[in-house]
Design a protein around this motif. Structure first.
Motif, PDB file in Angstrom:
ATOM      1  N   VAL A   1     104.148  79.617  -2.529  1.00 36.88           N
ATOM      2  CA  VAL A   1     103.850  80.974  -2.121  1.00 36.88           C
ATOM      3  C   VAL A   1     104.472  81.878  -3.163  1.00 36.88           C
ATOM      4  CG1 VAL A   1     103.495  80.670   0.354  1.00 36.88           C
ATOM      5  CG2 VAL A   1     105.799  80.730  -0.531  1.00 36.88           C
ATOM      6  N   HIS A   2     103.709  82.249  -4.175  1.00 37.15           N
ATOM      7  CA  HIS A   2     104.246  82.994  -5.301  1.00 37.15           C
ATOM      8  C   HIS A   2     104.612  84.400  -4.838  1.00 37.15           C
ATOM      9  CE1 HIS A   2     101.850  80.184  -8.156  1.00 37.15           C
ATOM     10  NE2 HIS A   2     102.961  79.655  -7.694  1.00 37.15           N
ATOM     11  N   ALA A   3     105.902  84.707  -4.911  1.00 34.33           N
ATOM     12  CA  ALA A   3     106.410  86.002  -4.507  1.00 34.33           C
ATOM     13  C   ALA A   3     107.715  86.245  -5.228  1.00 34.33           C
ATOM     14  CB  ALA A   3     106.600  86.024  -2.991  1.00 34.33           C
ATOM     15  N   GLN A   4     108.381  87.383  -4.945  1.00 36.40           N
ATOM     16  CA  GLN A   4     109.651  87.701  -5.560  1.00 36.40           C
ATOM     17  C   GLN A   4     110.589  88.216  -4.486  1.00 36.40           C
ATOM     18  OE1 GLN A   4     108.460  90.565  -8.458  1.00 36.40           O
ATOM     19  NE2 GLN A   4     107.176  89.126  -9.524  1.00 36.40           N
ATOM     20  N   ASN A   5     111.928  88.291  -4.800  1.00 40.49           N
ATOM     21  CA  ASN A   5     112.895  88.532  -3.751  1.00 40.49           C
ATOM     22  C   ASN A   5     113.959  89.570  -4.045  1.00 40.49           C
ATOM     23  OD1 ASN A   5     113.083  85.446  -2.127  1.00 40.49           O
ATOM     24  ND2 ASN A   5     111.588  85.989  -3.564  1.00 40.49           N
ATOM     25  N   ALA A   6     114.700  90.018  -2.919  1.00 36.91           N
ATOM     26  CA  ALA A   6     115.818  90.953  -3.078  1.00 36.91           C
ATOM     27  C   ALA A   6     116.759  90.916  -1.903  1.00 36.91           C
ATOM     28  CB  ALA A   6     115.287  92.364  -3.220  1.00 36.91           C
TER      29      ALA A   6
ATOM     30  N   VAL B   1     102.838  96.264   5.405  1.00 36.87           N
ATOM     31  CA  VAL B   1     103.711  95.808   4.331  1.00 36.87           C
ATOM     32  C   VAL B   1     104.858  96.800   4.165  1.00 36.87           C
ATOM     33  CG1 VAL B   1     103.867  95.296   1.879  1.00 36.87           C
ATOM     34  CG2 VAL B   1     101.833  94.610   3.169  1.00 36.87           C
ATOM     35  N   ASP B   2     106.063  96.364   4.456  1.00 39.73           N
ATOM     36  CA  ASP B   2     107.245  97.196   4.283  1.00 39.73           C
ATOM     37  C   ASP B   2     107.684  97.108   2.828  1.00 39.73           C
ATOM     38  OD1 ASP B   2     109.806  98.285   4.198  1.00 39.73           O
ATOM     39  OD2 ASP B   2     110.266  97.632   6.241  1.00 39.73           O
ATOM     40  N   PRO B   3     107.686  98.209   2.084  1.00 35.52           N
ATOM     41  CA  PRO B   3     108.067  98.171   0.671  1.00 35.52           C
ATOM     42  C   PRO B   3     109.469  97.609   0.443  1.00 35.52           C
ATOM     43  CG  PRO B   3     107.032 100.267   1.208  1.00 35.52           C
ATOM     44  CD  PRO B   3     107.257  99.559   2.513  1.00 35.52           C
ATOM     45  N   ALA B   4     110.372  97.825   1.389  1.00 38.95           N
ATOM     46  CA  ALA B   4     111.734  97.321   1.218  1.00 38.95           C
ATOM     47  C   ALA B   4     111.779  95.799   1.285  1.00 38.95           C
ATOM     48  CB  ALA B   4     112.667  97.931   2.265  1.00 38.95           C
ATOM     49  N   ALA B   5     110.906  95.193   2.091  1.00 39.41           N
ATOM     50  CA  ALA B   5     110.850  93.737   2.149  1.00 39.41           C
ATOM     51  C   ALA B   5     110.311  93.171   0.843  1.00 39.41           C
ATOM     52  CB  ALA B   5     109.981  93.286   3.329  1.00 39.41           C
ATOM     53  N   VAL B   6     109.296  93.832   0.292  1.00 37.93           N
ATOM     54  CA  VAL B   6     108.752  93.404  -0.997  1.00 37.93           C
ATOM     55  C   VAL B   6     109.800  93.582  -2.094  1.00 37.93           C
ATOM     56  CG1 VAL B   6     106.955  93.814  -2.704  1.00 37.93           C
ATOM     57  CG2 VAL B   6     106.400  93.925  -0.274  1.00 37.93           C
ATOM     58  N   GLN B   7     110.542  94.687  -2.034  1.00 37.18           N
ATOM     59  CA  GLN B   7     111.594  94.916  -3.013  1.00 37.18           C
ATOM     60  C   GLN B   7     112.676  93.839  -2.916  1.00 37.18           C
ATOM     61  OE1 GLN B   7     111.832  97.024  -5.574  1.00 37.18           O
ATOM     62  NE2 GLN B   7     113.765  95.984  -6.081  1.00 37.18           N
ATOM     63  N   ALA B   8     112.915  93.343  -1.709  1.00 35.54           N
ATOM     64  CA  ALA B   8     113.884  92.257  -1.531  1.00 35.54           C
ATOM     65  C   ALA B   8     113.460  91.028  -2.326  1.00 35.54           C
ATOM     66  CB  ALA B   8     114.021  91.909  -0.051  1.00 35.54           C
ATOM     67  N   LEU B   9     112.170  90.743  -2.319  1.00 36.38           N
ATOM     68  CA  LEU B   9     111.672  89.607  -3.108  1.00 36.38           C
ATOM     69  C   LEU B   9     111.862  89.858  -4.598  1.00 36.38           C
ATOM     70  CD1 LEU B   9     108.313  88.740  -1.308  1.00 36.38           C
ATOM     71  CD2 LEU B   9     110.537  87.665  -1.028  1.00 36.38           C
ATOM     72  N   THR B  10     111.592  91.073  -5.027  1.00 34.06           N
ATOM     73  CA  THR B  10     111.712  91.414  -6.440  1.00 34.06           C
ATOM     74  C   THR B  10     113.153  91.254  -6.919  1.00 34.06           C
ATOM     75  OG1 THR B  10     109.890  92.977  -6.219  1.00 34.06           O
ATOM     76  CG2 THR B  10     111.301  93.212  -8.158  1.00 34.06           C
ATOM     77  N   THR B  11     114.092  91.724  -6.117  1.00 34.48           N
ATOM     78  CA  THR B  11     115.498  91.607  -6.481  1.00 34.48           C
ATOM     79  C   THR B  11     115.931  90.151  -6.548  1.00 34.48           C
ATOM     80  OG1 THR B  11     115.963  93.737  -5.444  1.00 34.48           O
ATOM     81  CG2 THR B  11     117.841  92.282  -5.839  1.00 34.48           C
ATOM     82  N   MET B  12     115.507  89.355  -5.574  1.00 41.24           N
ATOM     83  CA  MET B  12     115.844  87.937  -5.585  1.00 41.24           C
ATOM     84  C   MET B  12     115.252  87.251  -6.806  1.00 41.24           C
ATOM     85  SD  MET B  12     114.993  84.871  -2.885  1.00 41.24           S
ATOM     86  CE  MET B  12     113.388  84.593  -3.608  1.00 41.24           C
ATOM     87  N   GLY B  13     113.977  87.571  -7.098  1.00 46.20           N
ATOM     88  CA  GLY B  13     113.326  86.965  -8.250  1.00 46.20           C
ATOM     89  C   GLY B  13     114.030  87.292  -9.548  1.00 46.20           C
TER      90      GLY B  13
ATOM     91  N   LEU C   1     110.244  76.393 -18.308  1.00 46.71           N
ATOM     92  CA  LEU C   1     110.075  75.684 -17.043  1.00 46.71           C
ATOM     93  C   LEU C   1     108.922  76.231 -16.217  1.00 46.71           C
ATOM     94  CD1 LEU C   1     113.797  75.064 -16.046  1.00 46.71           C
ATOM     95  CD2 LEU C   1     112.215  73.569 -17.267  1.00 46.71           C
ATOM     96  N   ALA C   2     108.658  77.530 -16.318  1.00 41.76           N
ATOM     97  CA  ALA C   2     107.505  78.088 -15.609  1.00 41.76           C
ATOM     98  C   ALA C   2     106.210  77.482 -16.138  1.00 41.76           C
ATOM     99  CB  ALA C   2     107.476  79.612 -15.745  1.00 41.76           C
ATOM    100  N   SER C   3     106.124  77.288 -17.457  1.00 49.23           N
ATOM    101  CA  SER C   3     104.939  76.656 -18.053  1.00 49.23           C
ATOM    102  C   SER C   3     104.842  75.196 -17.636  1.00 49.23           C
ATOM    103  CB  SER C   3     105.004  76.756 -19.581  1.00 49.23           C
ATOM    104  OG  SER C   3     104.997  78.103 -19.999  1.00 49.23           O
ATOM    105  N   LEU C   4     105.975  74.528 -17.578  1.00 48.00           N
ATOM    106  CA  LEU C   4     105.981  73.125 -17.149  1.00 48.00           C
ATOM    107  C   LEU C   4     105.449  72.987 -15.729  1.00 48.00           C
ATOM    108  CD1 LEU C   4     106.906  70.150 -17.690  1.00 48.00           C
ATOM    109  CD2 LEU C   4     109.071  70.802 -16.603  1.00 48.00           C
ATOM    110  N   VAL C   5     105.942  73.844 -14.830  1.00 54.01           N
ATOM    111  CA  VAL C   5     105.479  73.818 -13.439  1.00 54.01           C
ATOM    112  C   VAL C   5     103.967  73.995 -13.373  1.00 54.01           C
ATOM    113  CG1 VAL C   5     105.506  75.155 -11.294  1.00 54.01           C
ATOM    114  CG2 VAL C   5     107.654  74.584 -12.423  1.00 54.01           C
TER     115      VAL C   5
ATOM    116  N   THR D   1     108.639  86.575 -12.037  1.00 52.73           N
ATOM    117  CA  THR D   1     107.797  86.580 -13.234  1.00 52.73           C
ATOM    118  C   THR D   1     106.455  87.226 -12.901  1.00 52.73           C
ATOM    119  OG1 THR D   1     106.616  84.484 -12.884  1.00 52.73           O
ATOM    120  CG2 THR D   1     108.850  84.346 -13.806  1.00 52.73           C
ATOM    121  N   PRO D   2     105.631  87.547 -13.925  1.00 56.42           N
ATOM    122  CA  PRO D   2     104.306  88.123 -13.659  1.00 56.42           C
ATOM    123  C   PRO D   2     103.385  87.186 -12.874  1.00 56.42           C
ATOM    124  CG  PRO D   2     104.959  88.556 -15.919  1.00 56.42           C
ATOM    125  CD  PRO D   2     105.967  87.593 -15.370  1.00 56.42           C
TER     126      PRO D   2
END
Length: 264
Positions: A20-25, A41-53, A135-139, A160-161
């Protein structure tokens, strides 16, 4: 025959960790507890993914392990649970060793920046192919070319993008929970075909500690749960990323999923 066996075994025995490609915070959204939180979609939840990523991408050297509990649904709707484990040693940008084990099989993957090796200890078979990339390319290439999923592959995609966030139908903050001894912020997301939840450590190290995935394309809603443990100051040496086959091991060719595709 051995080559086909290896390819099929790698594909079928891969840990059922959906990408499940996403990002975190780590920040908690202000809409927690709102009756409409799960329908938008709560923007703060999405931002949480971005920060984690972003934090995951900043980590260069670490070990991570997971225990997965998955479900298989029989034709009559009865669910059967199964478990598997995985341990990864990582030294970015171009080194990983993964040990994957269940009651049915054990397999090991090695990548040292020059070659990728796959080894089945029980069968004493191995395959080695050249590869150069991060490693992203390997995956991505293992999945596309051979149908092989690396456990916890999202750790190399989040931030990542290749981890878009516009696909969410809903995203919400669900409060705080303990995972082991760690207090975590709990987030829930829905996108086409899947509901998923992630527990992210609160504070300065927003690491994912638990992941739950529920398939929506099956009326039985099979679910997988992964608990993730981290070692951010690992003691491994660089030699762990180079595979040295036992003298009795048999080398076989791994069969690509689709002929004519080469590593990019």
């Amino acid at each position: 025959m051995h080559a086909k066996f290896l390819a099929l075994a790698l594909s079928a025995a891969s840990l059922l960790i959906t990408q499940v490609h996403a990002q975190n915070a780590a920040s908690a959204p202000s809409t927690a507890g709102s009756p409409n939180a799960a329908s938008a979609v709560d923007p703060a939840a999405v931002q949480a993914l971005t920060t984690m990523g972003s934090y995951l991408q900043s980590m260069k050297r670490f070990s991570v392990s997971t225990e997965l509990t998955g479900e298989r649904v029989l034709q009559d709707g009865q669910k059967l649970q199964h478990t598997a484990t995985a341990h990864l040693d990582v030294d970015r940008p171009q080194a990983i060793r993964a040990v994957m084990q269940s009651a049915r099989t054990k397999r090991e993957l090695f990548y040292n920046g020059e070659t990728v090796s796959l080894y089945f200890p029980a069968q004493n078979y191995y395959s080695t192919v050249p590869f150069a990339g991060d490693l992203a390319s390997l995956v991505e290439q293992l999945r596309i070319r051979f149908g092989i999923e690396i456990p916890l592959a999202d750790l190399f995609i989040w931030g990542t993008p290749n981890a878009p966030t516009e696909q969410f139908q809903s995203a919400m903050y669900a409060g705080q929970d303990f995972v082991g001894a760690d207090i975590c912020d709990h987030y829930a997301f829905r996108q086409k075909g899947v509901d998923w939840q992630v527990w992210i450590m609160a504070g300065a190290k927003p690491l994912p500690r638990k992941l739950v995935i529920t398939r929506l394309d099956d009326d039985a809603r099979p679910q997988s749960t992964s608990t993730i443990n981290w070692a951010t100051k690992p003691a491994f040496m660089r030699t762990v990323f180079t595979f040295k086959p036992p003298a009795s091991a048999k080398k076989v060719d791994i069969v690509p999923v689709a002929a004519g595709k080469e590593y990019s």
